[in-house]
Design a protein around this motif. Sequence first.
Motif, short mmCIF file in Angstrom:
data_model
loop_
_atom_site.label_atom_id
_atom_site.label_comp_id
_atom_site.label_asym_id
_atom_site.label_seq_id
_atom_site.Cartn_x
_atom_site.Cartn_y
_atom_site.Cartn_z
N ALA A 1 29.43 10.28 36.95
CA ALA A 1 29.77 8.87 36.81
C ALA A 1 29.52 8.12 38.11
O ALA A 1 28.97 7.00 38.11
N ALA A 2 29.91 8.72 39.24
CA ALA A 2 29.70 8.07 40.53
C ALA A 2 28.23 7.90 40.85
O ALA A 2 27.81 6.86 41.39
N GLU A 3 27.42 8.89 40.51
CA GLU A 3 25.99 8.79 40.76
C GLU A 3 25.33 7.75 39.85
O GLU A 3 24.44 7.01 40.28
N ALA A 4 25.77 7.67 38.60
CA ALA A 4 25.24 6.65 37.70
C ALA A 4 25.53 5.25 38.26
O ALA A 4 24.67 4.36 38.24
N LEU A 5 26.75 5.05 38.75
CA LEU A 5 27.10 3.76 39.35
C LEU A 5 26.23 3.48 40.56
O LEU A 5 25.73 2.35 40.74
N PRO A 27 23.39 -3.89 40.71
CA PRO A 27 24.52 -4.72 40.26
C PRO A 27 24.17 -5.44 38.95
O PRO A 27 23.10 -6.04 38.83
N GLY A 28 25.04 -5.32 37.98
CA GLY A 28 24.77 -5.87 36.66
C GLY A 28 24.06 -4.91 35.73
O GLY A 28 23.91 -5.18 34.54
N GLY A 29 23.60 -3.77 36.27
CA GLY A 29 22.95 -2.75 35.44
C GLY A 29 23.96 -2.03 34.58
O GLY A 29 25.17 -2.10 34.80
N ARG A 30 23.46 -1.29 33.58
CA ARG A 30 24.36 -0.72 32.57
C ARG A 30 24.07 0.75 32.32
O ARG A 30 22.91 1.17 32.24
N LEU A 31 25.15 1.49 32.18
CA LEU A 31 25.12 2.87 31.68
C LEU A 31 25.46 2.82 30.20
O LEU A 31 26.47 2.23 29.80
N ARG A 73 13.59 -0.51 34.80
CA ARG A 73 13.53 0.89 35.23
C ARG A 73 14.71 1.60 34.58
O ARG A 73 15.85 1.19 34.75
N VAL A 74 14.40 2.66 33.84
CA VAL A 74 15.39 3.32 32.99
C VAL A 74 15.45 4.79 33.36
O VAL A 74 14.41 5.45 33.50
N LEU A 75 16.66 5.33 33.50
CA LEU A 75 16.86 6.74 33.80
C LEU A 75 17.72 7.37 32.73
O LEU A 75 18.77 6.83 32.36
N GLU A 76 17.29 8.53 32.22
CA GLU A 76 18.17 9.35 31.39
C GLU A 76 18.66 10.53 32.21
O GLU A 76 17.86 11.29 32.76
N ILE A 77 19.97 10.71 32.26
CA ILE A 77 20.57 11.87 32.94
C ILE A 77 20.77 12.97 31.91
O ILE A 77 21.37 12.77 30.87
N GLY A 78 20.25 14.17 32.22
CA GLY A 78 20.37 15.28 31.29
C GLY A 78 19.44 15.13 30.11
O GLY A 78 19.86 15.25 28.96
N CYS A 79 18.15 14.91 30.38
CA CYS A 79 17.20 14.55 29.32
C CYS A 79 16.78 15.72 28.46
O CYS A 79 16.20 15.53 27.38
N GLY A 80 17.01 16.97 28.90
CA GLY A 80 16.59 18.11 28.10
C GLY A 80 15.11 18.08 27.80
O GLY A 80 14.28 17.94 28.70
N ASP A 101 17.80 -0.31 36.16
CA ASP A 101 18.43 -1.35 35.35
C ASP A 101 19.31 -0.75 34.27
O ASP A 101 20.30 -1.36 33.84
N ARG A 102 18.94 0.44 33.78
CA ARG A 102 19.70 1.12 32.75
C ARG A 102 19.74 2.61 33.06
O ARG A 102 18.75 3.19 33.51
N VAL A 103 20.89 3.21 32.78
CA VAL A 103 21.03 4.67 32.78
C VAL A 103 21.52 5.07 31.40
O VAL A 103 22.43 4.45 30.84
N LEU A 104 20.90 6.10 30.83
CA LEU A 104 21.24 6.59 29.50
C LEU A 104 21.76 8.02 29.60
O LEU A 104 21.32 8.80 30.46
#
Length: 225
Positions: free
Chosen positions: A144-148, A153-157, A59-66, A124-127
């Motif tokens: 940053a706090a919301e991405a975390l 746990p173990g997921g990546r920005l 499951r992947v999220l982009e923040i500010g995807c435009g 699992d990932r935030v972009l």
Amino acid sequence: MTKHHPDSATQVMGNRHDYLPAFGNDLLLPGYDLLTRSLGVPRAHTRLIDQAGLEDGHRVLEIGCGTGNLTIRAKHTRPGATVIGSDPDPKALAVAVRKAHGLSEIRFERGYGQELPYADGEFDRVLSSLMFHHLDAEVKAGVAAEALRVLRPGGRLHLLDIGGEMTAADGVAARLSLRTGHLSGNLGDAIPRLLRETGFDCTVIASERHRLLGRLTYYRAIRPA
């Protein structure tokens, strides 16, 4: 592309928004994709996605995807992933939805980066691409706090932006940015330091001179298990 305070760039530029529209003004939205291509952003997106190591089932999220370019590219790269693009700009999101027509397991939803409408540990990932430098210090910390929070746990920005160890040797754009101070919150170790203070384990993955933007830097931030 995230909610701003009254003294932010959206107000300075005279837009009646609490977020930054594409290229700072609604009137520029029709040319946004052409301009980003001319800046070589698709190549940078490909590099960011390669670093993210997306897998089927993620499951992947982009923040500010435009207008959805990175979100859609991520979906094409890993069709078995569920990909969501989030942005406060409804006009940009409407463009993204049209471009994603026919793709499954991809959504575009309105939301602010520091007030994400998602559950704890949902992704699992935030972009994030070329968005962070628009934000003031308080909003950066909130994003940053919301991405975390929304990462498991173990997921990546995976974050791409202008700045890092940028110097005058990186060209005219770099010298202008250094002179005006516009990128002060992105220079040196500012972004890794913020992400570490938030709770991430952050590493600079790559940094490259960019002829028109100065310097692009790629970050990987892991939520500890």
